[in-house]
Scaffold this active site. Structure first.
Site, short mmCIF file in Angstrom:
data_model
loop_
_atom_site.label_atom_id
_atom_site.label_comp_id
_atom_site.label_asym_id
_atom_site.label_seq_id
_atom_site.Cartn_x
_atom_site.Cartn_y
_atom_site.Cartn_z
N LYS A 70 -16.16 4.08 79.10
CA LYS A 70 -15.34 4.74 77.99
C LYS A 70 -14.46 3.93 77.30
CE LYS A 70 -11.04 6.12 79.63
NZ LYS A 70 -11.08 5.50 80.75
N LYS A 77 -10.29 -2.13 80.85
CA LYS A 77 -9.40 -1.44 79.99
C LYS A 77 -8.55 -2.70 79.12
CE LYS A 77 -8.16 2.18 82.90
NZ LYS A 77 -9.36 3.03 82.43
N1 ADP Z 1 -3.60 -5.24 87.36
C1 ADP Z 1 -3.56 -3.81 87.42
N2 ADP Z 1 -2.43 -3.37 86.83
C2 ADP Z 1 -2.49 -1.85 87.09
N3 ADP Z 1 -3.42 -1.27 87.58
C3 ADP Z 1 -4.34 -1.73 88.31
C4 ADP Z 1 -4.71 -3.20 88.13
N4 ADP Z 1 -5.66 -3.60 88.57
C5 ADP Z 1 -6.25 -2.36 89.22
N5 ADP Z 1 -5.41 -1.15 88.89
C6 ADP Z 1 -5.80 0.14 89.04
O1 ADP Z 1 -6.53 0.73 87.97
C7 ADP Z 1 -6.44 2.15 87.85
C8 ADP Z 1 -6.90 2.35 86.43
O2 ADP Z 1 -8.20 2.48 86.28
P1 ADP Z 1 -9.08 3.85 86.75
O3 ADP Z 1 -8.45 4.72 87.85
O4 ADP Z 1 -10.47 3.49 86.83
O5 ADP Z 1 -8.87 4.43 85.26
P2 ADP Z 1 -9.15 5.89 84.62
O6 ADP Z 1 -7.84 6.33 84.39
O7 ADP Z 1 -9.81 5.61 83.25
O8 ADP Z 1 -9.97 6.83 85.38
C9 ADP Z 1 -4.77 2.15 88.29
O9 ADP Z 1 -4.42 3.37 88.35
C10 ADP Z 1 -4.72 1.25 89.09
O10 ADP Z 1 -4.82 1.79 90.46
N1 CP Z 2 -17.35 6.83 81.47
C1 CP Z 2 -16.04 6.56 81.81
O1 CP Z 2 -15.69 5.16 81.81
O2 CP Z 2 -15.30 7.14 82.99
P1 CP Z 2 -13.99 6.92 83.73
O3 CP Z 2 -12.99 6.82 82.78
O4 CP Z 2 -13.65 8.37 84.53
O5 CP Z 2 -14.22 5.79 84.56
#
Ligand code: ADP
Ligand code: CP
Length: 314
Positions: A214, A276
């Site tokens: 996303k 991101k």
């Molecule tokens: N360099 C980084 N800085 C901050 N967070 C990081 C980093 N690398 C990995 N992360 C992890 O990535 C997570 C965000 O990704 P994710 O949980 O997949 O996102 P979403 O909120 O889209 O579901 C953060 O909560 C943290 O645990």
């Molecule tokens: N589709 C997608 O990027 O989902 P998450 O943000 O939950 O990883």
């Protein structure tokens, strides 16, 4: 009259919760944060993730096929469509209610079922990388991969998750409809779960077995809508160097060049923070005046005021 700032918000998993009751609760907080931005004078377009949700829907559909052999498998693209409607329904209602509670009666809310075209030859189809569904421990991960042939991977020190193919978005099929609604002043929820992945064969759009990130789909939508801000909301207030280590360093305002260097040094985990940061770099470098921000949902207002979060600029 000053033109309103157009913001595309990409909501991460924590803005939605992992279960139906959690989602009902989470969307209320999310709606408050979004309407705060509208009250600040911003024009907001909302996109959201679906990792936990599409995993849940997919499991339910697999269980259905197991129970009743006359039910064929439900393609992953259809599960993404179901997740868009499931999240859109709750989010749309929470936003509508929050707007009305604050006396804002002139902003209709709509969820757009969005298809996003991908390239059928995208190499990402051969190397699944997108985590979906619940976090499980190593033993459960082994059992799931044996039972369902799932590919399971460790995700940022938080446990194991199933991974599926995640091709890059090429085109947002419904972009003109989204633009028309946004230009008309509606609050639109679009590109949910990265969009329903489709490939094109002549006039026919065929669902693809994938989950688009996303962050990349939101970046494409933000560029298409000529937004001023792309805000990626997640579970951390800022992006870190050496994340999770004793030498962790939280980043504030960074340039595109710095961000690219940190990417090449491997500071951001693939499947979580890396997409991101890549989306933020892509958006902020696409045109002068565009800013990308990564922060917590509750900090989005302070973030656009430049008080917190990690901000990316040219
Ligand atoms: N360099 C980084 N800085 C901050 N967070 C990081 C980093 N690398 C990995 N992360 C992890 O990535 C997570 C965000 O990704 P994710 O949980 O997949 O996102 P979403 O909120 O889209 O579901 C953060 O909560 C943290 O645990
Ligand atoms: N589709 C997608 O990027 O989902 P998450 O943000 O939950 O990883």
């Amino acid at each position: 009259m000053k033109k309103k700032k157009r913001i595309v918000i990409a909501l991460g998993g924590n803005a939605l919760g992992n279960t139906l009751p959690e989602q009902m609760k989470a969307v209320k907080t999310t709606a408050r944060a979004i309407v705060d931005l509208i009250e600040e004078g911003c024009e907001v377009v909302v996109a959201h993730g679906n990792g936990p949700q599409v995993g849940m829907v997919n499991n339910a559909m697999i269980a259905l096929t197991h129970e009743d052999s006359s039910q064929p498998n439900t393609p992953l693209s259809v599960c993404v469509a179901m997740s868009q409607a499931y999240v859109g329904y709750d989010l749309q209602n929470a936003l509508r209610e929050e707007l009305l509670n604050r006396g804002i009666h002139d902003i209709p809310v709509a969820t757009m079922i969005t298809q996003v075209r991908v390239d059928e030859n995208d190499p990402a189809f051969l190397t699944p990388s997108k985590p979906i569904g619940k976090f499980v421990d190593q033993e459960q991960a082994k059992a799931l991969s044996e039972k369902y042939n799932y590919i399971m991977k460790e995700d940022s020190g938080r446990g194991y998750r199933r991974v599926v193919a995640s091709p890059k978005p090429v085109e947002i099929v419904e972009i003109e409809t989204i633009r028309t609604l946004v230009d008309a002043g509606e609050l639109v929820i679009a590109c949910g779960g990265g969009g329903i992945p489709v490939t094109r064969s002549g006039n026919h759009l065929k669902g693809a077995s994938a989950v688009i990130d996303k962050d990349f789909a939101s970046c494409m939508m933000a560029k298409e809508l000529d937004a001023d801000f792309l805000i990626i909301l997640t579970a951390v207030e800022k992006v870190a160097l050496n994340f999770g280590t004793p030498s962790e360093k939280w980043l504030g305002d960074i340039s595109i060049e710095e961000a690219k260097q940190y990417i090449s040094e491997g500071h951001f985990a693939p499947g979580s923070m890396l997409p991101k940061v890549e989306a933020a770099v892509d958006f902020a470098s696409s045109k002068a005046g565009r800013t990308a921000l990564i922060t917590l949902l509750e900090k989005s207002k302070e973030g656009i005021q430049g008080k917190t979060g990690t901000t990316f600029h040219l």
